[in-house]
Design a protein around this motif. Sequence first.
Motif, PDB file in Angstrom:
ATOM      1  N   LEU A 498       0.828  -1.208   0.000  1.00  0.00           N
ATOM      2  CA  LEU A 498       0.000   0.000   0.000  1.00  0.00           C
ATOM      3  C   LEU A 498       0.862   1.258   0.000  1.00  0.00           C
ATOM      4  N   ALA A 499       1.914   1.234   0.800  1.00  0.00           N
ATOM      5  CA  ALA A 499       2.811   2.396   0.866  1.00  0.00           C
ATOM      6  C   ALA A 499       3.470   2.665  -0.480  1.00  0.00           C
ATOM      7  N   ASP A 500       3.869   1.575  -1.171  1.00  0.00           N
ATOM      8  CA  ASP A 500       4.507   1.727  -2.482  1.00  0.00           C
ATOM      9  C   ASP A 500       3.572   2.363  -3.506  1.00  0.00           C
ATOM     10  N   GLN A 501       2.264   2.275  -3.269  1.00  0.00           N
ATOM     11  CA  GLN A 501       1.286   2.867  -4.189  1.00  0.00           C
ATOM     12  C   GLN A 501       0.813   4.253  -3.727  1.00  0.00           C
ATOM     13  N   GLY A 502       1.404   4.750  -2.610  1.00  0.00           N
ATOM     14  CA  GLY A 502       1.006   6.058  -2.088  1.00  0.00           C
ATOM     15  C   GLY A 502      -0.260   6.015  -1.248  1.00  0.00           C
ATOM     16  N   LYS A 503      -0.724   4.822  -0.862  1.00  0.00           N
ATOM     17  CA  LYS A 503      -1.928   4.684  -0.031  1.00  0.00           C
ATOM     18  C   LYS A 503      -1.480   4.671   1.436  1.00  0.00           C
ATOM     19  N   TYR A 504      -1.015   5.873   1.894  1.00  0.00           N
ATOM     20  CA  TYR A 504      -0.307   5.919   3.176  1.00  0.00           C
ATOM     21  C   TYR A 504      -1.220   5.697   4.382  1.00  0.00           C
ATOM     22  N   GLU A 505      -2.437   6.214   4.330  1.00  0.00           N
ATOM     23  CA  GLU A 505      -3.324   6.061   5.494  1.00  0.00           C
ATOM     24  C   GLU A 505      -3.674   4.589   5.701  1.00  0.00           C
ATOM     25  N   GLU A 506      -4.014   3.887   4.615  1.00  0.00           N
ATOM     26  CA  GLU A 506      -4.313   2.454   4.736  1.00  0.00           C
ATOM     27  C   GLU A 506      -3.064   1.691   5.200  1.00  0.00           C
ATOM     28  N   SER A 507      -1.915   2.088   4.630  1.00  0.00           N
ATOM     29  CA  SER A 507      -0.667   1.429   5.000  1.00  0.00           C
ATOM     30  C   SER A 507      -0.379   1.626   6.487  1.00  0.00           C
ATOM     31  N   GLN A 508      -0.622   2.870   6.996  1.00  0.00           N
ATOM     32  CA  GLN A 508      -0.382   3.155   8.409  1.00  0.00           C
ATOM     33  C   GLN A 508      -1.250   2.267   9.294  1.00  0.00           C
ATOM     34  N   LYS A 509      -2.501   2.076   8.898  1.00  0.00           N
ATOM     35  CA  LYS A 509      -3.402   1.207   9.675  1.00  0.00           C
ATOM     36  C   LYS A 509      -2.857  -0.218   9.738  1.00  0.00           C
ATOM     37  N   MET A 510      -2.335  -0.710   8.627  1.00  0.00           N
ATOM     38  CA  MET A 510      -1.799  -2.067   8.590  1.00  0.00           C
ATOM     39  C   MET A 510      -0.586  -2.203   9.518  1.00  0.00           C
ATOM     40  N   TYR A 511       0.295  -1.179   9.469  1.00  0.00           N
ATOM     41  CA  TYR A 511       1.493  -1.256  10.306  1.00  0.00           C
ATOM     42  C   TYR A 511       1.152  -1.160  11.799  1.00  0.00           C
ATOM     43  N   TRP A 512       0.154  -0.321  12.158  1.00  0.00           N
ATOM     44  CA  TRP A 512      -0.280  -0.272  13.563  1.00  0.00           C
ATOM     45  C   TRP A 512      -0.839  -1.632  13.981  1.00  0.00           C
ATOM     46  N   ARG A 513      -1.616  -2.225  13.076  1.00  0.00           N
ATOM     47  CA  ARG A 513      -2.244  -3.516  13.386  1.00  0.00           C
ATOM     48  C   ARG A 513      -1.181  -4.602  13.592  1.00  0.00           C
ATOM     49  N   VAL A 514      -0.175  -4.628  12.701  1.00  0.00           N
ATOM     50  CA  VAL A 514       0.851  -5.659  12.822  1.00  0.00           C
ATOM     51  C   VAL A 514       1.750  -5.390  14.020  1.00  0.00           C
ATOM     52  N   LEU A 515       1.965  -4.098  14.348  1.00  0.00           N
ATOM     53  CA  LEU A 515       2.775  -3.764  15.524  1.00  0.00           C
ATOM     54  C   LEU A 515       2.109  -4.252  16.798  1.00  0.00           C
ATOM     55  N   GLU A 516       0.813  -4.037  16.894  1.00  0.00           N
ATOM     56  CA  GLU A 516       0.080  -4.520  18.079  1.00  0.00           C
ATOM     57  C   GLU A 516       0.188  -6.036  18.203  1.00  0.00           C
ATOM     58  N   GLY A 517       0.074  -6.716  17.077  1.00  0.00           N
ATOM     59  CA  GLY A 517       0.195  -8.173  17.108  1.00  0.00           C
ATOM     60  C   GLY A 517       1.588  -8.622  17.512  1.00  0.00           C
ATOM     61  N   ASP A 518       2.609  -7.959  16.960  1.00  0.00           N
ATOM     62  CA  ASP A 518       3.990  -8.328  17.300  1.00  0.00           C
ATOM     63  C   ASP A 518       4.274  -8.138  18.780  1.00  0.00           C
ATOM     64  N   GLU A 519       3.739  -7.053  19.338  1.00  0.00           N
ATOM     65  CA  GLU A 519       3.972  -6.797  20.768  1.00  0.00           C
ATOM     66  C   GLU A 519       3.328  -7.881  21.624  1.00  0.00           C
ATOM     67  N   LYS A 520       2.176  -8.378  21.213  1.00  0.00           N
ATOM     68  CA  LYS A 520       1.521  -9.456  21.962  1.00  0.00           C
ATOM     69  C   LYS A 520       2.290 -10.768  21.832  1.00  0.00           C
ATOM     70  N   ILE A 521       2.752 -11.040  20.607  1.00  0.00           N
ATOM     71  CA  ILE A 521       3.390 -12.338  20.345  1.00  0.00           C
ATOM     72  C   ILE A 521       4.829 -12.363  20.858  1.00  0.00           C
ATOM     73  N   HIS A 522       5.604 -11.300  20.544  1.00  0.00           N
ATOM     74  CA  HIS A 522       7.050 -11.315  20.791  1.00  0.00           C
ATOM     75  C   HIS A 522       7.504 -10.432  21.944  1.00  0.00           C
ATOM     76  N   GLY A 523       6.691  -9.435  22.314  1.00  0.00           N
ATOM     77  CA  GLY A 523       7.141  -8.453  23.291  1.00  0.00           C
ATOM     78  C   GLY A 523       7.642  -7.205  22.583  1.00  0.00           C
ATOM     79  N   PRO A 524       7.881  -6.112  23.346  1.00  0.00           N
ATOM     80  CA  PRO A 524       8.189  -4.815  22.733  1.00  0.00           C
ATOM     81  C   PRO A 524       9.579  -4.698  22.112  1.00  0.00           C
ATOM     82  N   ASP A 525      10.523  -5.553  22.525  1.00  0.00           N
ATOM     83  CA  ASP A 525      11.908  -5.352  22.081  1.00  0.00           C
ATOM     84  C   ASP A 525      12.399  -6.412  21.090  1.00  0.00           C
TER      85      ASP A 525
END
Length: 558
Positions: A498-525
């Motif tokens: 999405l970011a490569d196509q300039g769809k930054y708002e949608e891309s930002q939502k995806m990255y927030w979503r995956v970040l939340e998942g990573d923090e649950k699965i792996h921890g913050p660091d």
Amino acid sequence: RPYRIIPYGRNNKFTGRKHLIESLRRYSEGNGHNRIALHGLGGSGKTQIALEYLYRRASESECDVFWVHGSGLQKFSDDFRAIAQHVRIPPPSAEPDEEGLLLNVKRWFEGPSSGDWMLVIDNADNEEDFMGNGGRISKFVPQGSRGTLILTTRSTQVALRERCEMIEVRKMAENDAQELLLKLLGNLNCSRDEEKEAITMILKSIHHIPLAIIGAAAFMTETQTPPSTYWSIFRGSDEHAKRLLSRPFCDIQRETDITESTLTTYFITFDRITRGMPLAAKLLHLIAFFDRQNIPEELLRQSGLEGIDDQIQFREAIGKLLGFSLVTAIAHEDKTFYELHRLVQLSLQVYLPVEELSRWRANALKVVSRVFPRHWTTWKDVSSAYIPQALEVTNNSTDPIAEELSFRLGEYFHDVGSYNNAETQFRRCIALREESKEHDWDEEGPRRVLFLGLICIHQGKANVAEDMLRRLLEHIGKSLDPNHLIVQDAIRHLGSALADQGKYEESQKMYWRVLEGDEKIHGPDHPSTLTSVDGLALVLKDQGKSDESEKMHRRALK
């Protein structure tokens, strides 16, 4: 006198081979008794070279010239008996004594009454017949202090046992091969550029081997097929090539009971190797399903064949294949590689029964799959020679092992930046899983689609990747936990597309979503979490949100 026993007329189509004729002349003009071996792959023209040299020598000197067949004791005995009658050697006694007569002929060659002589033993290929002074044929081969012995043989072992000067006969030079084919084609019109180009390609494909040239010319002249049409059929598929090369043809300057094709000429060698050294035969069968060029010796040593771990047995087995010119060895830096002759490879694929073909094809796949690394941390250990081997054994295979190896190949190509090759492998994996329903596939299918989406992003096809990853998420969202690693990676890659196509708002939502998942699965660091943090920082920067982007970058750096 001079005595002349030559079973064949002079070949008026003989072409080239000047350096080999000169080598024969040089070795045969030495003082005393000379022993020479023309050795090389079947069909390479050894018999015709010896025949041409004999006729040249006969026209220049008064020496006696004889020709006998070495392909079996009965033929050899018949020819020696003919020599005995011609030069009037009396039988050893009134009673029939075959061995005594053959020994008398041998003594005649070695004695003072024989004078200057030249003896050709043609097709001395069977190593069991030439076992030093005790072999079924070799015990009758003259030595002495005069005369010249010329062997034609496929076996270097025979040549070495007979203490011969070695002349290796390889393929013809390109110009000589073209001249020979044009002579054989006779009245066929080959003057057009299209026909000339076809002739070049035909000769290249049959490796300038004289027997193959004669066979191709026989088909073209007998069926009135121009070279361009022959080449069109030949290159159509390996099956077409094998059918053309398996077509029998006759040559009046070969042994009377031999009617053979280009490919079947090697069958007798395969049979002898199978009987005499089973490990060498197994090694040859395995090699037939590798890429025939640059086969690493270490790949053969790790093949798992019984006895292959024994260094002496391995050297004997590979030495047998080298000795019959079926394979050649190439040294590169500190490693050894082997190359299988293309005509031998095709011949083996005709020679082996269908069930054996399947078995050895599967064995080759297992061997390469076992050796090829399974993780990116070991890519550096992959010799470039293993890549064509992996490509060859997976080609046209529907075996799950081939699918898994293709996936590893795709990962390798991805990591070294060869994205088009990676795409080919991942698409093949996906197609295999979709088409071959008879296999009980594992749950790794979505990972193939995930990697293909990532490759599309690298190739600049972000819109294709977006569509692919959305469909993947829709599919796996029904069966996998939202925090499953494949789901997380799919969301991450979708954010990138999405970011490569300039769809930054949608891309930002995806990255927030995956970040939340990573923090649950792996921890913050965890590194995966910090990769998501960094990806989010880049998307924020692309939107002009520099302060928020800076915070994310500082978090990752910290």
